[in-house]
Write a protein that holds these residues in place. Sequence first.
Motif, PDB file in Angstrom:
ATOM      1  N   ARG A 179       0.814  -1.304   0.029  1.00 13.20           N
ATOM      2  CA  ARG A 179       0.130  -0.048  -0.045  1.00 13.20           C
ATOM      3  C   ARG A 179       0.666   1.272  -0.100  1.00 13.20           C
ATOM      4  NH1 ARG A 179      -2.455  -3.770  -0.373  1.00 13.20           N
ATOM      5  NH2 ARG A 179      -1.938  -3.291  -2.752  1.00 13.20           N
TER       6      ARG A 179
ATOM      7  N   LEU B 285      -4.180  10.750   7.196  1.00 10.41           N
ATOM      8  CA  LEU B 285      -4.149  10.323   5.732  1.00 10.41           C
ATOM      9  C   LEU B 285      -2.672  10.302   5.231  1.00 10.41           C
ATOM     10  CD1 LEU B 285      -7.119  12.351   4.444  1.00 10.41           C
ATOM     11  CD2 LEU B 285      -6.814   9.980   4.341  1.00 10.41           C
TER      12      LEU B 285
ATOM     13  N   ALA C  50      -1.365   7.000   6.577  1.00  5.21           N
ATOM     14  CA  ALA C  50      -1.947   5.765   6.009  1.00  5.21           C
ATOM     15  C   ALA C  50      -1.075   5.740   4.507  1.00  5.21           C
ATOM     16  CB  ALA C  50      -3.641   6.002   5.939  1.00  5.21           C
ATOM     17  N   LYS C  51      -0.634   6.621   4.025  1.00  7.59           N
ATOM     18  CA  LYS C  51      -0.295   6.360   2.760  1.00  7.59           C
ATOM     19  C   LYS C  51       1.238   6.149   2.684  1.00  7.59           C
ATOM     20  CE  LYS C  51       0.030   6.168  -1.640  1.00  7.59           C
ATOM     21  NZ  LYS C  51       0.995   5.263  -1.271  1.00  7.59           N
TER      22      LYS C  51
ATOM     23  N   TYR D 204      -8.036  -0.028   2.139  1.00  7.25           N
ATOM     24  CA  TYR D 204      -6.767  -1.064   1.942  1.00  7.25           C
ATOM     25  C   TYR D 204      -7.005  -2.605   1.936  1.00  7.25           C
ATOM     26  CZ  TYR D 204      -3.707   3.116   2.310  1.00  7.25           C
ATOM     27  OH  TYR D 204      -3.156   4.248   1.948  1.00  7.25           O
TER      28      TYR D 204
ATOM     29  N   TRP E  38      -7.873   8.604  -2.085  1.00  3.95           N
ATOM     30  CA  TRP E  38      -7.066   9.218  -0.930  1.00  3.95           C
ATOM     31  C   TRP E  38      -6.818  10.773  -1.304  1.00  3.95           C
ATOM     32  CZ3 TRP E  38      -2.283  11.465  -1.137  1.00  3.95           C
ATOM     33  CH2 TRP E  38      -1.437  11.769   0.192  1.00  3.95           C
TER      34      TRP E  38
ATOM     35  N   THR F  76     -10.160   2.557   6.887  1.00  4.77           N
ATOM     36  CA  THR F  76      -8.668   2.240   6.520  1.00  4.77           C
ATOM     37  C   THR F  76      -8.849   0.645   5.971  1.00  4.77           C
ATOM     38  OG1 THR F  76      -7.923   3.512   8.366  1.00  4.77           O
ATOM     39  CG2 THR F  76      -6.357   2.057   7.059  1.00  4.77           C
ATOM     40  N   ARG F  77      -9.541  -0.128   6.867  1.00  5.02           N
ATOM     41  CA  ARG F  77      -9.633  -1.506   6.405  1.00  5.02           C
ATOM     42  C   ARG F  77     -10.395  -1.943   5.194  1.00  5.02           C
ATOM     43  NH1 ARG F  77     -14.234  -4.996   7.754  1.00  5.02           N
ATOM     44  NH2 ARG F  77     -13.325  -7.051   8.569  1.00  5.02           N
TER      45      ARG F  77
ATOM     46  N   VAL G 203       0.485   0.832   7.750  1.00  7.20           N
ATOM     47  CA  VAL G 203      -0.568   0.809   8.475  1.00  7.20           C
ATOM     48  C   VAL G 203      -0.874  -0.228   9.721  1.00  7.20           C
ATOM     49  CG1 VAL G 203      -2.067   2.722   7.314  1.00  7.20           C
ATOM     50  CG2 VAL G 203      -2.375   0.088   7.090  1.00  7.20           C
TER      51      VAL G 203
ATOM     52  N   ALA H 139      -1.872   1.862  13.936  1.00  8.71           N
ATOM     53  CA  ALA H 139      -2.709   2.854  13.557  1.00  8.71           C
ATOM     54  C   ALA H 139      -3.169   3.686  14.642  1.00  8.71           C
ATOM     55  CB  ALA H 139      -3.799   2.318  12.544  1.00  8.71           C
TER      56      ALA H 139
END
Lengths: 457, 174
Positions: A28, A428, A431-432, A285, A37, A281-282, A436, A112
């Motif tokens: 990811r 964000l 997460a990128k 991703y 995103w 997120t779940r 995570v 996370a």
Amino acid sequence: MIAESSVREPLVTGHKTLHDVSNDIAGRVEDKPSKSWLLATAVSLAALAVGAYAVWMTVWHGIGMWGLNKTVGWAWDITNFVWWVGIGHAGTLISAILLLFRQRWRMSINRAAEAMTIFAVICALMFPILHMGRPWLGMYWAIPLPNTFGSLWVNFNSPLLWDFFAISTYFSVSLVFWYIGLIPDFATIRDRATNKISKAIYGALSFGWDGAARTWSRYETVALILAGLATPLVLSVHTIVSMDFATSVIPGWHTTIFPPYFVAGAIFSGFAMVLTLLLITRKVYKLEDYITIQHIELMNIIIIITGSIVGIAYITELFIAWYSGVEAEQYAFLNRVSGPYWWAYASMMTCNVISPQLFWFKKIRTNLAATFVLSIVVNIGMWFERFVIIVTSLHRDFLPSSWAMFYPTIYDMGMYLFSIGFFFTAFLLFAKFFPVINIAEVKSIIKATGEKVKSNG
Amino acid sequence: MAETSNYLTGVFEDEDVLLDAIKKVRNSGVKIHEVYSPFPVHGIEDALGYRRSRLSIAAFLFGITGTSLALIMQIGMMGIDWPMIIGGKDYIPVPSFIPVSFELTVLLAAFGMVGTFFVVANLKPWGKPKIFDLRITDDKHVMAVDLGKNNLDEGKISQILKDSGASEVNKKTL
């Protein structure tokens, strides 16, 4: 070797191999940013920009821009502060307390949650700093430095100073804890990287990690001791935040139940925010095999427990106010329930005490949509809890001629929007660019509790 | 850079095979340079004969340093340098000193221990790790044997590694 009963549900589903774990999580980070995103980041940045105007006006013109008056001298700023600090309690609780209790389900949610903790604490810190009016001086005044005021030192009797020490320690220790966990995963990304720039960046971030057995052995000692240190730290932070109120002489504030009640409330709101963020997120991703329904159910169970503790605390407060026989105390609580702010009290009771009880039904606590809605409801309720405690205790003080109401201005709202914008932008970006889920920790349980091993018997 | 050495690397797929292999390889008289894994393997430090980490002692020492500094600071400022009566409390109100002393204990213990860990484990942003195999951080355990430090010849060590369960044996010069 980890032994595990075969009757337990697998923590990682979908017959994952170690290589799949690397691909699913580190992959990811390597993907190009998706449209959704970019859109979400744009919205968060817009909120941040609009809120920045309110911050600018506050710093330029002073906190007179807010809706505070002589009677209500603390309102949204401290409400937001306590709300964010509370949210910032789940991450370290998950990674430290659940590590000491050997709860292996923490492994796919701790990363996370810790990131969320750090961003929430930054949001929290913003409010007391900006409330100082001249933040560039305020920060310096809180530090015990030799100075030119006749060597007048800071007052160590003040809970506000304790808070300064508590929050800054909590922030820095949580940051270190989070970073230590990230190092082996950065090394995974480094070794997968195909272009020079990301190899150099993740190489520096991974601190030259090589995965040697000797380093792993030290690393585990460090993680265990950090967990041991962070556990009382988490409990101390919200205890000290509650002392900002509890050590005062304001009816409605000086109650000895505050420390445990605030800590339970903090865990409650923190888990709710973790659920809000992780459910998205779940989905985005496709991490359904790592954050399973079982994880969500366990978090919901913690929400029922802490929500019920908070409920008992509300009722105990009412009882003690009546039982104390102190007129001012009795009035403060009567006014809270049935005064002009009854609607805030009612929202708090509904959102925090009544609605989480729905999680007693297995159907609801294993339902994603219901969990998502309730997690947001809980955070609305927890915001109202702090508003109720702060504003309703102040707005009708000992002198009826000075009674007043609090009306927020657009600058109060803008400051809140600024913190929300910051929080989501930071999450964000995390997460990128960051893994995570803790790749190394999840790999360590694949063999003991992965579905692949379990189904083979 | 240090001078280069020749290593034989045995690649293992499974942590339980690896633990047995470490014992077998050590029993047959081969000195293991180090074992590299993608995740912490329980019991590996015992199999390799490593001592328990003393970082907990470091954490304790940094912790009591924190407590002492906090108490010296607070007593010095409020009790000695500029004594004042605040809210009818003593010049040295010990209960008021608990929160800050606790926080500084945790702060110094955590930072001191992590700092020590970075130093002893040689972890730094500009660090250049010896990477025996890129799959170490993905899904393979690698046992590295320094040929220069072993008396047995290369073929023999390679055979021992294979017999103990290595899925492949490679030669690497670092």
